[in-house]
Design an enzyme around this catalytic site. Structure first.
Site, PDB file in Angstrom:
ATOM      1  N   HIS A  46       0.998  -1.460  -0.258  1.00 20.79           N
ATOM      2  CA  HIS A  46      -0.051  -0.310   0.121  1.00 20.79           C
ATOM      3  C   HIS A  46       0.994   1.142   0.045  1.00 20.79           C
ATOM      4  CE1 HIS A  46      -3.047   2.841   1.594  1.00 20.79           C
ATOM      5  NE2 HIS A  46      -3.858   2.389   1.172  1.00 20.79           N
ATOM      6  N   PHE A  47       1.666   1.922  -1.152  1.00 21.63           N
ATOM      7  CA  PHE A  47       1.281   1.373  -2.669  1.00 21.63           C
ATOM      8  C   PHE A  47       2.669   0.950  -2.415  1.00 21.63           C
ATOM      9  CE2 PHE A  47      -2.178   4.580  -2.066  1.00 21.63           C
ATOM     10  CZ  PHE A  47      -3.038   3.828  -2.391  1.00 21.63           C
TER      11      PHE A  47
END
Length: 148
Positions: A46-47
């Site tokens: 993430h991310f």
């Protein structure tokens, strides 16, 4: 009730404990801190290549500090020999700035009301520069049971 006693009563453990310390707590609110370790698993995806703390984790941090810690304090469970459980019932959070791995945040919660076993608070999270990264309202139901 001392801050250490409240932290010992939290129903969480790593990796789902998002409270490092309580700076202050009274019948009107509380302030606490947490530092997001870069090693936390959710950063791995993430991310990709640009990790950011998910909003649900920011919300959980505000709930643990601003709702659960305050609920334990308000019920006086350490002195009464009871244990409290605070179940999140609603949130309305606005996210303003990202929180990155390694950042220390401060959560400030202000009690709006605590009646009929429902605790409702205004909460905000600040980064180390004192900038608001998210803010809103959070509510939960407090249940207590006698130990023993």
């Amino acid at each position: 009730m001392k801050q250490e006693e409240i932290l010992a009563r939290l129903p969480y453990s790593p990796p789902f404990l998002f409270v490092d310390e309580l700076l202050s707590i009274d019948e009107n609110g509380c302030t606490g801190t947490y530092t997001y370790s870069p090693e936390l698993d959710f950063y791995k995806g993430h991310f990709k290549d640009h990790p950011v703390t998910p909003g649900v984790i920011l919300t959980e941090t505000m709930a643990q500090i601003g709702l659960v810690c305050l609920g334990i304090f308000l019920t006086g469970e350490v002195a009464s020999g009871s244990s409290s459980h605070v179940m999140l019932t609603s949130t309305a959070i606005d996210f303003v700035k990202p929180v990155f791995p390694g950042e220390k945040v401060t959560v400030i919660a202000e009690k709006v009301y605590f009646r009929f076993k429902k605790l409702h608070c205004n909460v905000q999270m600040q980064n180390k520069e004192g900038e608001v990264v998210c803010k809103g309202t959070i509510s939960g139901m407090v249940t207590t049971k006698l130990n023993g």
